[in-house]
Write an enzyme that holds these catalytic residues in place. Sequence first.
Site, PDB file in Angstrom:
ATOM      1  CB  ILE A   1      -6.404   8.737  -5.336  1.00 55.28           C
ATOM      2  CG1 ILE A   1      -5.934   7.297  -5.507  1.00 55.28           C
ATOM      3  CG2 ILE A   1      -6.483   9.440  -6.679  1.00 55.28           C
ATOM      4  CD1 ILE A   1      -6.834   6.458  -6.387  1.00 55.28           C
TER       5      ILE A   1
ATOM      6  CB  SER B   1      -0.042   3.377   8.781  1.00 52.71           C
ATOM      7  OG  SER B   1      -0.587   2.134   8.396  1.00 52.71           O
ATOM      8  CG  PHE B   2       1.857  -0.178   5.978  1.00 52.56           C
ATOM      9  CD1 PHE B   2       1.547  -1.123   5.014  1.00 52.56           C
ATOM     10  CD2 PHE B   2       1.132  -0.169   7.149  1.00 52.56           C
ATOM     11  CE1 PHE B   2       0.535  -2.040   5.218  1.00 52.56           C
ATOM     12  CE2 PHE B   2       0.121  -1.096   7.360  1.00 52.56           C
ATOM     13  CZ  PHE B   2      -0.179  -2.035   6.397  1.00 52.56           C
ATOM     14  N   GLY B   3       2.141   3.119   3.008  1.00 51.40           N
ATOM     15  CA  GLY B   3       1.944   3.077   1.565  1.00 51.40           C
ATOM     16  C   GLY B   3       1.023   4.152   1.055  1.00 51.40           C
TER      17      GLY B   3
ATOM     18  CB  ILE C   1      -3.551   4.391  -2.885  1.00 49.34           C
ATOM     19  CG1 ILE C   1      -3.367   3.354  -1.776  1.00 49.34           C
ATOM     20  CG2 ILE C   1      -4.376   3.790  -4.012  1.00 49.34           C
ATOM     21  CD1 ILE C   1      -4.623   2.998  -1.052  1.00 49.34           C
TER      22      ILE C   1
ATOM     23  CE  LYS D   1      -1.160  -0.108   0.601  1.00 43.23           C
ATOM     24  NZ  LYS D   1      -1.996  -0.914   1.498  1.00 43.23           N
TER      25      LYS D   1
ATOM     26  CG  ASP E   1      -9.022  -2.827  10.675  1.00 38.54           C
ATOM     27  OD1 ASP E   1      -9.773  -2.458  11.610  1.00 38.54           O
ATOM     28  OD2 ASP E   1      -8.353  -2.021   9.998  1.00 38.54           O
TER      29      ASP E   1
END
Length: 415
Positions: free
Chosen positions: A15, A19-21, A23, A38, A128
């Site tokens: 879903i 950038s790194f993973g 889900i 994740k 962020d």
Amino acid sequence: MELRVGNRYRLGRKIGSGSFGDIYLGTDIAASEEVAIKLECVKTKHPQLHIESKIYKMMQGGVGIPTIKWCGAEGDYNVMVMELLGPSLEDLFNFCSRKFSLKTVLLLADQMISRIEYIHSKNFIHRDVKPDNFLMGLGKKGNLVYIIDFGLAKKYRDARTHQHIPYRENKNLTGTARYASINTHLGIEQSRRDDLESLGYVLMYFNLGSLPWQGLKAATKRQKYERISEKKMSTPIEVLCKGYPSEFATYLNFCRSLRFDDKPDYSYLRQLFRNLFHRQGFSYDYVFDWNMLKFGASRAAEDAERERREREERLRHTRNPAVRGLPSTASGRLRGTQEVTPSTPLTPTSHTANTSPRPVSGMERERKVSMRLHRGAPVNVSSSDLTSRQDTSRMSTSQIPSRVTSSGLPSTVHR
């Protein structure tokens, strides 16, 4: 073949991705509830999931912090199983035609300041802060704002001594340029003040619909960041907040006045907006714009359905004068006998062609959305409801998704 994680969680469809993973929607087999899973490939160049999961664990127990259910390795993947959350504030902003009312902005501001304060109390800065990284809860927690994505979080002080990290310059921009503080643009090490300044830009984004430095074109990402920085610095706070209550300008001026290692007065900032909330005569009923939009859609659908039935009834009486005054059973029998006629093409003179109402598919869809969206007031909005109004194929990716929305690690995150 059924895929399992930790011998307890069933892996479902993907879903979201970042950038790194990636889900996935998952199921806790023992508890029969949905979760967010994740995955990060163990061979990735810069493994991040393990670090992020450790920060999440440090944050556990805080209001608006998603629950970590399991962490570990499974085959070729690092895995983090988390509480499933609802849509992000960015998704809901789009759902509400990219404009929030003052009441909704103030309701959100109160909770968002508290989330940032909690993270700071745990010795971390987020770095962020943006709408994609705040999600609403589900079910009974549908009015609770969650903060997610600790992929860029950094410890700003020692947990035991509270010794602050040193002031540094010439740092690369970390986070999302649109909401970055001016000091971040200038290459200064981030601290607590920068999270709060970013939140100020998020609140004005919700007020305005967009920020003055959005949509700037440049040949490279670095040049774009420079243009955003120039526009941000050349836009006075009073100009940015023009037409809105002075509290928003006061908030941003306060954040920009803080020194590098100052502890912000979170209570003062919360009270600033609470006083405005009360002066406006608003009620802390936690009915957000998306709840009101749902109610409006539901009422509109009901009105349209009622009008359709009335038109059908009028049309039936027009076509069958003898029906007037007859009991409903008699009129039904009469209508039944008269409607058994050869099917012939309708001509322009046939009133049936012009007046027979047909259900409006869009309105019917809104009605179904509303029924799912709101089972009492106020509640959460599911991502399936969002996608019925618009295309929300974009995913935020750091953490927890709803059925279509993830809570995530930046790929759309690091702009």
